[in-house]
Motif scaffolding. Sequence first.
Motif, short mmCIF file in Angstrom:
data_model
loop_
_atom_site.label_atom_id
_atom_site.label_comp_id
_atom_site.label_asym_id
_atom_site.label_seq_id
_atom_site.Cartn_x
_atom_site.Cartn_y
_atom_site.Cartn_z
N LEU A 69 3.82 10.64 -13.20
CA LEU A 69 3.39 9.52 -14.22
C LEU A 69 3.58 9.78 -15.54
O LEU A 69 3.10 11.07 -15.83
CB LEU A 69 2.14 8.63 -13.86
CG LEU A 69 2.25 8.22 -12.43
CD1 LEU A 69 0.72 7.66 -11.82
CD2 LEU A 69 3.15 7.19 -11.95
N PHE A 70 3.90 9.21 -16.34
CA PHE A 70 3.92 9.39 -17.89
C PHE A 70 2.66 8.41 -18.42
O PHE A 70 2.21 7.46 -18.10
CB PHE A 70 5.11 8.86 -18.58
CG PHE A 70 6.38 9.48 -17.71
CD1 PHE A 70 6.62 10.91 -18.25
CD2 PHE A 70 7.09 9.07 -17.12
CE1 PHE A 70 7.66 11.52 -17.68
CE2 PHE A 70 7.89 9.91 -16.25
CZ PHE A 70 8.55 11.20 -16.69
N THR A 94 0.75 -1.22 0.15
CA THR A 94 0.12 -0.05 0.05
C THR A 94 0.87 1.34 0.03
O THR A 94 0.54 2.20 -0.80
CB THR A 94 -0.86 0.02 1.36
OG1 THR A 94 -1.47 -1.19 1.25
CG2 THR A 94 -1.90 0.95 1.17
N HIS A 95 1.90 1.05 0.74
CA HIS A 95 2.80 2.26 0.77
C HIS A 95 3.60 2.55 -0.37
O HIS A 95 3.61 3.57 -0.84
CB HIS A 95 3.86 2.09 1.95
CG HIS A 95 5.02 3.14 2.19
ND1 HIS A 95 4.47 4.43 2.80
CD2 HIS A 95 6.34 3.11 1.75
CE1 HIS A 95 5.68 5.12 2.62
NE2 HIS A 95 6.69 4.50 2.30
N GLU A 96 4.10 1.42 -0.88
CA GLU A 96 4.77 1.48 -2.23
C GLU A 96 3.73 2.13 -3.41
O GLU A 96 4.08 3.18 -4.08
CB GLU A 96 5.24 0.24 -2.66
CG GLU A 96 6.77 0.11 -3.05
CD GLU A 96 7.03 -1.14 -2.98
OE1 GLU A 96 6.96 -1.99 -4.01
OE2 GLU A 96 7.65 -1.54 -2.02
N ASN A 97 2.61 1.66 -3.37
CA ASN A 97 1.40 2.22 -4.30
C ASN A 97 1.44 3.47 -4.25
O ASN A 97 1.02 4.22 -5.10
CB ASN A 97 0.44 1.14 -3.91
CG ASN A 97 -0.92 1.47 -5.12
OD1 ASN A 97 -0.44 1.68 -6.37
ND2 ASN A 97 -1.79 1.19 -4.89
N ALA A 106 -1.05 4.79 -17.09
CA ALA A 106 -0.18 5.79 -16.50
C ALA A 106 1.28 4.81 -16.15
O ALA A 106 0.87 3.52 -15.52
CB ALA A 106 -0.70 6.42 -15.44
N VAL A 107 2.27 5.31 -16.69
CA VAL A 107 3.60 4.33 -16.05
C VAL A 107 4.50 5.36 -15.32
O VAL A 107 4.43 6.39 -15.37
CB VAL A 107 4.06 3.78 -17.42
CG1 VAL A 107 3.41 2.75 -18.10
CG2 VAL A 107 4.73 5.16 -18.20
N ASN A 108 5.37 4.47 -14.39
CA ASN A 108 6.23 5.41 -13.70
C ASN A 108 7.54 5.19 -14.11
O ASN A 108 7.73 4.91 -15.48
CB ASN A 108 6.41 4.50 -12.18
CG ASN A 108 6.84 3.36 -12.25
OD1 ASN A 108 7.23 2.74 -13.17
ND2 ASN A 108 6.60 2.59 -11.37
N ASN A 109 8.49 5.96 -13.49
CA ASN A 109 9.86 5.94 -14.35
C ASN A 109 10.53 4.77 -14.65
O ASN A 109 11.22 4.95 -15.35
CB ASN A 109 10.87 6.68 -13.11
CG ASN A 109 10.74 8.11 -12.87
OD1 ASN A 109 10.30 8.75 -13.92
ND2 ASN A 109 11.03 8.75 -11.99
#
Length: 404
Positions: free
Chosen positions: A72-73, A61-64, A115-118
């Motif tokens: 986000l891209f 949950t924290h990581e999310n 949506a994607v992260n780094n």
Amino acid sequence: MTDTVDDADLPYEDGASQQQKVEVLEERLEILEQQNDEMRDKLLDANAENNKYQQKLERLTHENKKLKQSPLFVATVQELTDEGVIIKQHGNNQEALTEVTAEMREELSPDARVAVNNSLSIVKQLDSETDVRARVMQVDQSPDVSYADIGGIDEQMEEVRETVEMPIESPEMFDEVGIDPPSGVLLYGPPGTGKTMLAKAVANQTDATFIKMAGSELVHKFIGEGAKLVRDLFELARQQEPAVVFIDEIDAIAAKRTESKTSGDAEVQRTMMQLLAEMDGFEERGQISIIAATNRFDMLDRAILRPGRFDRLIEVPKPEAEGRGLIFEIHTRGMNIADDVDFEELAELAVGASGADIKAICTEAGMYAIRDDRLEVATEDFEQAWRKIQQTDEDDDEISKTFA
Ligand SMILES: Nc1ncnc2c1ncn2[C@@H]1O[C@H](COP(=O)(O)OP(=O)(O)OP(=O)(O)O)[C@@H](O)[C@H]1O
């Protein structure tokens, strides 16, 4: 596991001796105790397991949350393969193979926007493009602003009408004469002087659909999608033609190039290039007029001002005294005002007020009358309202200086 003792019948015959009964019962008691121990062990194991999962859940949950917080891209799913999901990032068009959970994979289909992260992991699926379009583009089939609602900028209004109305109403004339119709109009000037109103009124007059897009939203809220949204904007206009495309705050997409080569700049550049391409392709554009507006003319990239693009640059300044009088008249049309209210006097008083300021003065004056339990708005209410609006403007200036 031990045999279960699940029938409640007594485990001995009716005629059994006392001794036999005791033995059988002891045997059963032993089995039950054994079962109890086994169950307790299982419960302990389950508890430990539960704790482990609980911790894992908290960590995820924290990581999310963290993933969702960082920018986000946007990307589009190209293909779902056995090795993973192939996505294509908007903006740089780079393709990547990324792994997803089984649950996420179930939800995805080719062409889905994500949506994607780094590290290019898919964080969530996004709304469909139609929803995004609806949020960035404001479409008004018949805006309710007419030329009679605009005061103090007659010259500008004439110029806009000449440039926009003719190509929409009689495109064949341009064909016959053999010249390209003026492509775009750029309105520049301080905030609240009627730029948006002008664009709406001309759309209303020509029965054109008014499509508004805000430059700042385009580059700040929809990172990576600017160029595509510009393409969508013109596609939408083509579907709705005749149409007036109004690009507010164009400085956000067409600002002078800076030295820095950050990805943000590159993204804005791409958005601007797309806009220029759409403007240059007038042949296919049909009955679509482009009106753009800015408060920051000095910041514009000269490329946007080249002939064939925004070839009419119209300054929309704050109104002079006469114009202010007319705007007071317009905004008090539906108001119950005292006979002695003199618009010329009010106009002399409100030096430096924009059209939007005058509208605010009229509303505020009405509020003063209501607070005073009167149904008629007096000169004094307007004077008081102007003082209040000036004060608010000064306070706003203070605040913006503080945060500058
Ligand atoms: N010339 C004007 N005549 C009548 N009303 C005006 C005029 N200018 C502004 N207004 C009033 O102010 C409101 C805001 O004006 P408008 O949105 O057209 O300004 P703008 O120049 O587009 O401002 P911005 O640069 O902040 O977008 C209008 O809805 C109208 O009520």
